[in-house]
Design an enzyme around this catalytic site. Sequence first.
Site, short mmCIF file in Angstrom:
data_model
loop_
_atom_site.label_atom_id
_atom_site.label_comp_id
_atom_site.label_asym_id
_atom_site.label_seq_id
_atom_site.Cartn_x
_atom_site.Cartn_y
_atom_site.Cartn_z
N SER A 1 -3.92 10.11 12.00
CA SER A 1 -2.72 9.60 11.36
C SER A 1 -2.94 8.15 10.96
O SER A 1 -3.98 7.56 11.27
CB SER A 1 -1.51 9.73 12.29
OG SER A 1 -1.80 9.10 13.53
N LEU A 2 -1.99 7.55 10.27
CA LEU A 2 -2.13 6.18 9.80
C LEU A 2 -1.20 5.24 10.55
O LEU A 2 -0.09 5.62 10.93
CB LEU A 2 -1.79 6.09 8.30
CG LEU A 2 -2.74 6.82 7.33
CD1 LEU A 2 -2.20 6.71 5.92
CD2 LEU A 2 -4.13 6.25 7.41
N GLU B 1 -2.51 4.42 -3.39
CA GLU B 1 -1.89 5.67 -3.87
C GLU B 1 -0.58 5.89 -3.15
O GLU B 1 -0.38 5.40 -2.03
CB GLU B 1 -2.83 6.86 -3.67
CG GLU B 1 -3.32 7.04 -2.27
CD GLU B 1 -4.43 8.09 -2.19
OE1 GLU B 1 -5.36 7.90 -1.40
OE2 GLU B 1 -4.36 9.09 -2.92
N LYS C 1 2.34 7.47 -0.90
CA LYS C 1 2.35 8.29 0.31
C LYS C 1 3.34 9.43 0.10
O LYS C 1 4.55 9.25 0.20
CB LYS C 1 2.75 7.46 1.53
CG LYS C 1 2.65 8.23 2.85
CD LYS C 1 2.98 7.33 4.03
CE LYS C 1 2.81 8.11 5.33
NZ LYS C 1 3.73 9.27 5.44
N CYS D 1 37.21 17.50 29.03
CA CYS D 1 36.02 17.96 28.32
C CYS D 1 36.43 18.83 27.14
O CYS D 1 37.23 19.77 27.29
CB CYS D 1 35.12 18.76 29.27
SG CYS D 1 33.75 19.59 28.45
#
EC number: 6.5.1.2
Length: 786
Positions: free
Chosen positions: A81-82, A121, A123, A415
């Site tokens: 991954s980046l 480029e 993403k 509730c």
Amino acid sequence: MSDAAQRISALRNELDAHNYRYYVLDEPSIPDAEYDRLFRELQALEAAHPELVTPESSTQRVGGEALSAFGEVRHEVPMLSLGNAFDDNDLLDFDRRVREGLNLPGGDLFGGGAEVAYSCEPKLDGLAVSLRYENGQLVRGATRGDGSTGEDISSNVRTIRNVPLRLQGEGWPQVLEVRGEVYMPKAGFEALNARQAEGGGKTFANPRNAAAGSLRQLDPKITASRPLEFCCYGVGQVSGELPATQVGMLEQLKVWGIPISRELKLAKGVEACLEYYRDIGQRRMELPYDIDGVVFKVNTIEDQQQLGFRARTPHWAIAHKFPAQEELTELLAVEFQVGRTGAVTPVARLKPVKVAGVMVANASLHNMDEVARLGVMIGDTVIIRRAGDVIPQVMAVVPERRPADARPVHIPEQCPVCGSAVERTQLVKRSKGKASVSEGSVYRCVGRLSCQAQLKQAIIHFVSRRAMDIEGLGDKTIEQLVDEQLIASPADLYRLTFEQIIGLEGFAEVSSNKLLAAIEDSKRPTLARFIYALGIPDVGEETAKVLARSLASLARVRQALPEVLTYLPDIGLEVAHEIHSFFGDAHNQRVIEALLGESGLQLQEEGELSAEFSAIATLGGMLDKLNIPSVGPGAAQKLAERFVSLQGVLGGDWLDMRQALPEKQAKAVREFFDNPDNAQRARAIEEQLRDFGMHWESEKKVAEGLPLAGQTWVLTGTLELMSRDQAKAKLESLGAKVAGSVSAKTHCVVAGPGAGSKLAKASELGVRVLDEQAFIACLADYGVSL
């Protein structure tokens, strides 16, 4: 060659050439009608001569038979991954690190220093895949998965129109693995949703979800009907030589017919990168596809190799993300949801608005303290933020737009699911001799498992993969079981009959028997899985493992006093009180007895107390854990040395105390133990330490069978022969604790390719480091195999 074979070959070559011009060059040379005529002619010829049909023919993109499941594919080269840059400064820091890593001259008052060339480029917002070509033919497609192992989607990627089934030209490597993004263009997405709506089918929230869902269909025919496209951004395994630059390599792939980004550019220096980022950001909405940022890569491949990798990201590439998008909308209402632990959480219901390409109608408000901090009222105009796949959040109120009839947000007294009382949690902070109580930010329904919302979530957690791992019990099935009143606790799962299950929506004979078999197979859980499955507040998977590995029996865990639990690694007093309180609850006791009794669960890996905790307690340490006012570890040790035993301390008079401690501390000790409750508590802790074998007078055991007991190991980088989870499990089976960071207490670091800061820290501290091969050899020495 027959006339039919010659014509088929000619048509395939002509259609491939037109596909290349249309999808790769963006220069169509014939009208669509002419392309369709040629395609139909090829279909007719292949129908008449089925023996001439080949997998690479354009007609074979319609999809084959449906699959029962996807197979696994191990990536020969991990799909990394980046790292992310969220602002200009992050990108400038990235450029600085690159130049330092390449030993390039830096800037000074007279210039900016050497500049690095980067490929640029967009993403794309899609799904990362790899395509493997052998001898020019597409042989396999796979998803990224966890980076090391993905899913085999070969049948599906073959249906994507712009994926070449065979490469163009010549000179390609024998093995060429290209990597890129499968995405759905905006126009195709809108057309797909229109068709889905007309047919009464499910519409998709955004193009990315549509692309991911379309690509992971078990029936390739469905994938073939979806408007997917592929864009290549790099390569994986390659058996030959490619151009020496990122841009050059991509341009060569384009020659061979692989689609690449039409926005690909080369930028010299970080300022040119920023200009590209701003330019494409301005044109973002005009692009025919969704993007969420820009990817910059060092252009020279040799420089990329020199810069290398950290754990799962390259040092030579970064994704410069666009800012999270925000929009204004109206808060229509606030509803309250009930979670597994009974937490009653406010959720904003909004006038639907499109944020970052997604229609948002709900947003998180976290808790009532956040509601108060925002000052939000029903009817307000609010700012909604959505970043990536993060749940949309209410960020702020626009007070000048508040209407006159705006209403405050109130927590319900009952509730909304079961009608039980809703109470605010109390935070107990324990210090020397006292406990201070303050209000927590969470409100809880007190109905426990009588509340259907809590029951559903509790059972969803109980059957989950890392808990009891009962396959086939999805969320919707559990909701049906609870709604039909077939189960009222986890123990009821083991009473389900075939007749009850087959009556549920979506179940037939085979699936009913399969679920019954899965329930039966879950009856022998490890102690750690069972503890985790119980859903004890603040007890996650790691804490459950600590409890199981240390105390080694459910009986000890259930009996353990909070002070005794704090002898275990990473268990503080607050978590210890949560554990003790959970097992002290009468309802929880009944559920556990039912699971271990009539349900027939048999816990595995129970035994004697872990050797590392035998005789671990000292008298001084135990006295310190009692939190006697004014008495710290040093004073507690002096008491222990003076009186030798707890009974001696309890019976010590004032003069005895004064010989061990100063007057103030001696008085505090005497007053503390004069309280019968404190004295009784101390005796109970000592008695339990003795029962467990943790008492200072207990026999100290030798740690047999756990050679790494007491050691802390760290895993970093990419392991290629096993997953990180597998490596962790093997270390834990040998008694080691696996930590997430390196410290002076770390015994050993296992470093795979791409190891970064943790490896550097280990070197700095002189911690032992093993590569994967040495780690495997080490495991083998202890009798643990792959």
